[in-house]
Design a protein around this motif. Structure first.
Motif, PDB file in Angstrom:
ATOM      1  N   ILE A 231       1.044  22.081 -28.587  1.00  0.00           N
ATOM      2  CA  ILE A 231       0.474  23.178 -27.795  1.00  0.00           C
ATOM      3  C   ILE A 231      -1.047  23.076 -27.789  1.00  0.00           C
ATOM      4  O   ILE A 231      -1.699  23.170 -26.751  1.00  0.00           O
ATOM      5  N   VAL A 232      -1.614  22.870 -28.977  1.00  0.00           N
ATOM      6  CA  VAL A 232      -3.077  22.791 -29.087  1.00  0.00           C
ATOM      7  C   VAL A 232      -3.599  21.680 -28.193  1.00  0.00           C
ATOM      8  O   VAL A 232      -4.539  21.870 -27.427  1.00  0.00           O
ATOM      9  N   ASN A 233      -2.978  20.511 -28.266  1.00  0.00           N
ATOM     10  CA  ASN A 233      -3.561  19.354 -27.593  1.00  0.00           C
ATOM     11  C   ASN A 233      -3.121  19.192 -26.147  1.00  0.00           C
ATOM     12  O   ASN A 233      -3.741  18.450 -25.402  1.00  0.00           O
ATOM     13  N   LEU A 234      -2.060  19.875 -25.754  1.00  0.00           N
ATOM     14  CA  LEU A 234      -1.642  19.765 -24.355  1.00  0.00           C
ATOM     15  C   LEU A 234      -2.240  20.862 -23.491  1.00  0.00           C
ATOM     16  O   LEU A 234      -2.298  20.728 -22.275  1.00  0.00           O
ATOM     17  N   THR A 235      -2.678  21.935 -24.097  1.00  0.00           N
ATOM     18  CA  THR A 235      -3.257  23.010 -23.290  1.00  0.00           C
ATOM     19  C   THR A 235      -4.760  23.151 -23.530  1.00  0.00           C
ATOM     20  O   THR A 235      -5.364  24.121 -23.117  1.00  0.00           O
ATOM     21  N   GLY A 236      -5.355  22.158 -24.201  1.00  0.00           N
ATOM     22  CA  GLY A 236      -6.795  22.217 -24.469  1.00  0.00           C
ATOM     23  C   GLY A 236      -7.616  22.105 -23.194  1.00  0.00           C
ATOM     24  O   GLY A 236      -7.162  21.549 -22.186  1.00  0.00           O
ATOM     25  N   THR A 237      -8.826  22.631 -23.253  1.00  0.00           N
ATOM     26  CA  THR A 237      -9.703  22.551 -22.083  1.00  0.00           C
ATOM     27  C   THR A 237     -10.414  21.192 -22.045  1.00  0.00           C
ATOM     28  O   THR A 237     -10.357  20.416 -22.996  1.00  0.00           O
ATOM     29  N   LYS A 238     -11.086  20.921 -20.942  1.00  0.00           N
ATOM     30  CA  LYS A 238     -11.847  19.675 -20.800  1.00  0.00           C
ATOM     31  C   LYS A 238     -12.908  19.583 -21.888  1.00  0.00           C
ATOM     32  O   LYS A 238     -13.158  18.525 -22.450  1.00  0.00           O
ATOM     33  N   GLU A 239     -13.518  20.723 -22.155  1.00  0.00           N
ATOM     34  CA  GLU A 239     -14.585  20.770 -23.148  1.00  0.00           C
ATOM     35  C   GLU A 239     -14.047  20.368 -24.522  1.00  0.00           C
ATOM     36  O   GLU A 239     -14.716  19.665 -25.277  1.00  0.00           O
ATOM     37  N   TYR A 240     -12.822  20.764 -24.793  1.00  0.00           N
ATOM     38  CA  TYR A 240     -12.193  20.425 -26.073  1.00  0.00           C
ATOM     39  C   TYR A 240     -12.067  18.918 -26.217  1.00  0.00           C
ATOM     40  O   TYR A 240     -12.413  18.359 -27.260  1.00  0.00           O
ATOM     41  N   TYR A 241     -11.617  18.244 -25.158  1.00  0.00           N
ATOM     42  CA  TYR A 241     -11.464  16.788 -25.210  1.00  0.00           C
ATOM     43  C   TYR A 241     -12.804  16.094 -25.258  1.00  0.00           C
ATOM     44  O   TYR A 241     -12.971  15.083 -25.920  1.00  0.00           O
ATOM     45  N   LYS A 242     -13.766  16.680 -24.551  1.00  0.00           N
ATOM     46  CA  LYS A 242     -15.111  16.102 -24.582  1.00  0.00           C
ATOM     47  C   LYS A 242     -15.656  16.163 -26.004  1.00  0.00           C
ATOM     48  O   LYS A 242     -16.257  15.197 -26.494  1.00  0.00           O
ATOM     49  N   GLU A 243     -15.410  17.272 -26.676  1.00  0.00           N
ATOM     50  CA  GLU A 243     -15.904  17.405 -28.047  1.00  0.00           C
ATOM     51  C   GLU A 243     -15.221  16.429 -28.985  1.00  0.00           C
ATOM     52  O   GLU A 243     -15.771  16.075 -30.026  1.00  0.00           O
ATOM     53  N   ALA A 348      -9.100  25.105 -29.121  1.00  0.00           N
ATOM     54  CA  ALA A 348      -8.917  24.153 -28.024  1.00  0.00           C
ATOM     55  C   ALA A 348      -9.177  24.806 -26.676  1.00  0.00           C
ATOM     56  O   ALA A 348      -9.077  24.162 -25.638  1.00  0.00           O
ATOM     57  N   GLN A 349      -9.505  26.096 -26.699  1.00  0.00           N
ATOM     58  CA  GLN A 349      -9.727  26.820 -25.440  1.00  0.00           C
ATOM     59  C   GLN A 349     -11.210  27.016 -25.159  1.00  0.00           C
ATOM     60  O   GLN A 349     -11.582  27.850 -24.341  1.00  0.00           O
ATOM     61  N   ILE A 350     -12.057  26.247 -25.851  1.00  0.00           N
ATOM     62  CA  ILE A 350     -13.497  26.473 -25.718  1.00  0.00           C
ATOM     63  C   ILE A 350     -13.981  26.139 -24.309  1.00  0.00           C
ATOM     64  O   ILE A 350     -13.445  25.265 -23.638  1.00  0.00           O
ATOM     65  N   GLU A 351     -15.012  26.850 -23.899  1.00  0.00           N
ATOM     66  CA  GLU A 351     -15.677  26.557 -22.631  1.00  0.00           C
ATOM     67  C   GLU A 351     -16.965  25.799 -22.952  1.00  0.00           C
ATOM     68  O   GLU A 351     -17.386  25.739 -24.112  1.00  0.00           O
ATOM     69  N   SER A 352     -17.593  25.226 -21.908  1.00  0.00           N
ATOM     70  CA  SER A 352     -18.772  24.400 -22.150  1.00  0.00           C
ATOM     71  C   SER A 352     -19.904  25.235 -22.750  1.00  0.00           C
ATOM     72  O   SER A 352     -20.010  26.436 -22.524  1.00  0.00           O
TER      73      SER A 352
END
Lengths: 365, 166
Positions: A231-243, A348-352
């Protein structure tokens, strides 16, 4: 004050009286040396039958279905009573008495090779798990239906309790941890909470159908942790992956050796791992302590009446105390698992970064 | 140690039972509970708002009723005042009229009295004249019984005439 003294003294007398049968039983049937470690491990581990009570050589237990797939002989489905409490082999299968697969069903090939078939048996833990799942479904659906039928009427009793717990987890744990989009995750996290909580509580009941060490089994916590991880890694935001893959650190930490990304990726894995171990270890430790304290009675049986009686009283007092602590832990661990899952989802829901949220001052305070 | 290695069988049962549990509760269970609670929360909020509004309305009604009462009281006082003043003027007017009437009556009575008196005076005067003539005749007859006396009288009268002529 008088009443309390009377109460305590009566209780101690009763406990002392209770100690004698235990001692006399052990005096009568003292044949083998008690192996405490083995006893506890055996109780913590899974088994193919649901033991209710054992006295000496008599075992009263509910046989459970054994489902096996062997590469050589295919599918097998039979009752675990055919093993006669692990003493006899059946259809080339037997419960290993020792070795690498101790306590598990193994297949002995004609050559003498011992191997494990694919074991999908409905074991004690699996049966308890299914029972607990049904219980959770029954409770929550019952409460939901009751509330849906007449939502305007505030509830008392059991429905009120479940509603209170639901609201507490929803409003105090999930909402602040995840933030704006909490509603998407709330039902799942609430399910996790109640699932763990009910399983923990059932594990504390020593009588059938409780007593199984379900949430203290790593398979169970493994599945729960994996789902949180997904759940954490499939619904994370773009910013989460960028981080994770391109964090905001000096470039030499990312190129040519991706040091920070490796650290971040390891971090994503350790979070669910910690969840898995925490729940498993806490519940298993609780069961071990209760069993160990109860074992005090039987360990001291050979030391004479006085020691045995006093240790019995001590053991019962300690066991009651630890059981009360365990009740608390049953709740805390369910709470913590839900809280941490919610926090990880929230992270994982962080915004930029540039458009940081404006902190709204709470005027109400 | 077997306690630390996940069992495929248990994993399988866990996935099935937990999966079903999650499916049912996520789909039907918890949304229903949360929705019901939300509904109740809204209902309570609405009720509170409505109660507050009703309370305010009640206060407004009380205020207007008080205003109306005050106005009525004022009007009542006004009416009473007006009635009193009207009564006064009416009394005054009546008194005035009565006075005027009485004055008129008195005036006419006086006139009549005057006329009567005049009439009676005139009749008295007439009577007196007649009486005086009678008396004078009788006195003259007494006094002028003798010739001498008559002559004396005539002389005096002539004298008087002469005196008055000169």
């Amino acid at each position: 004050m008088m009443k309390r003294t009377l109460y305590i003294s009566t209780l101690s007398v009763v406990l002392f009286l209770m100690a004698f049968p235990a001692w006399s039983v052990n005096q009568g049937g003292e044949k083998e040396e008690l192996n405490v470690k083995e006893f506890i491990t055996e109780h913590l581990a899974d088994s193919y039958e649901w033991q209710i009570v054992s006295t000496g050589t008599r075992h009263i237990s509910i046989p459970l279905p054994v489902i096996l797939y062997s590469k050589s002989t295919g599918w097998h489905l039979f009752s675990s009573s055919h093993f006669h409490h692990g003493t006899k082999p059946y259809r080339g299968f037997e419960i290993a008495a020792d070795g690498k697969y101790k306590g598990k069903i193994v297949e002995t090939a004609p050559i003498g090779n011992i191997s494990r078939p694919l074991d999908l048996s409905l074991t004690k833990n699996a049966a308890s798990l299914i029972f607990a799942s049904l219980l959770v479904i029954l409770i929550i659906m019952g409460v939901a239906r009751s509330l849906d039928r007449d939502p305007m009427n505030p509830r008392k009793g059991f429905v009120g309790l479940i509603e209170m717990l639901t609201l507490m987890i929803n409003d105090e744990v999930i909402k602040p941890s995840i933030g704006e989009r909490y509603q998407r995750y709330a039902p799942y996290l609430l399910t996790v909470f109640f699932f763990i909580f009910i399983n923990n509580l059932l594990g504390l009941i020593p009588l059938f159908p409780g007593g199984a060490n379900v949430t203290g089994n790593i398979s169970i916590t493994f599945v729960l942790a994996i789902i949180t991880f997904l759940i954490v890694n499939l619904t994370g935001t773009k910013e989460y992956y960028k981080e994770i893959f391109w964090p905001d650190v000096p470039t030499w930490l990312k190129v040519p050796i991706p040091l920070m990304p490796i650290v971040e990726i390891v971090g994503t894995l350790t979070k669910p791992f910690a969840l898995m171990i925490r729940l498993f270890a806490n519940i298993m430790a609780g069961h071990s302590i209760v069993l160990g304290l109860t074992m005090l009675i039987f360990i001291t049986a050979s030391l004479g009446v006085a020691v045995n009686s006093s240790m019995t009283v001590l053991s019962i007092i300690f066991t009651v105390f630890i059981d009360l602590v365990e009740l608390f832990i049953a709740f805390i661990q369910a709470y913590v698992f839900t809280l941490l899952s919610a926090v990880f989802i929230g992270l994982a829901q962080i915004e930029s970064h540039p458009k940081k949220k404006v902190i709204v001052k709470n005027h109400a305070a | 140690m077997s306690l630390l290695t996940p069992e495929p069988g248990l994993l399988f049962w866990m996935l099935i039972s937990f999966g079903i549990t999650v499916f049912l509760l996520v789909k039907f269970g918890f949304p229903m509970i949360l929705k019901s609670v939300e509904k109740r929360k809204n209902y309570i909020e609405e009720s509170l708002l409505a109660a507050r509004k009703a309370h305010e309305e009640l206060a407004g009604i009380k205020e207007t009723s008080e205003a109306i009462l005050a106005q009525t009281r004022k009007e009542q006082a006004d009416i009473l005042k007006e009635a009193a003043s009207r009564r006064e003027t009416m009394i005054e007017k009546a008194q005035e009229e009565a006075r005027m009437e009485s004055e008129k009556l008195i005036a006419s009575a006086r006139q009549q009295i005057d006329a009567e008196r005049e009439k009676s005076l005139r009749s008295i005067r007439d009577e007196a004249a007649v009486l005086s003539l009678i008396f004078a005749e009788k006195i003259l007859r007494e006094k002028l019984g003798t010739e001498q006396e008559q002559e004396k009288m005539i002389d005096r009268l002539f004298n008087e005439l002469d005196m008055s002529k000169s």
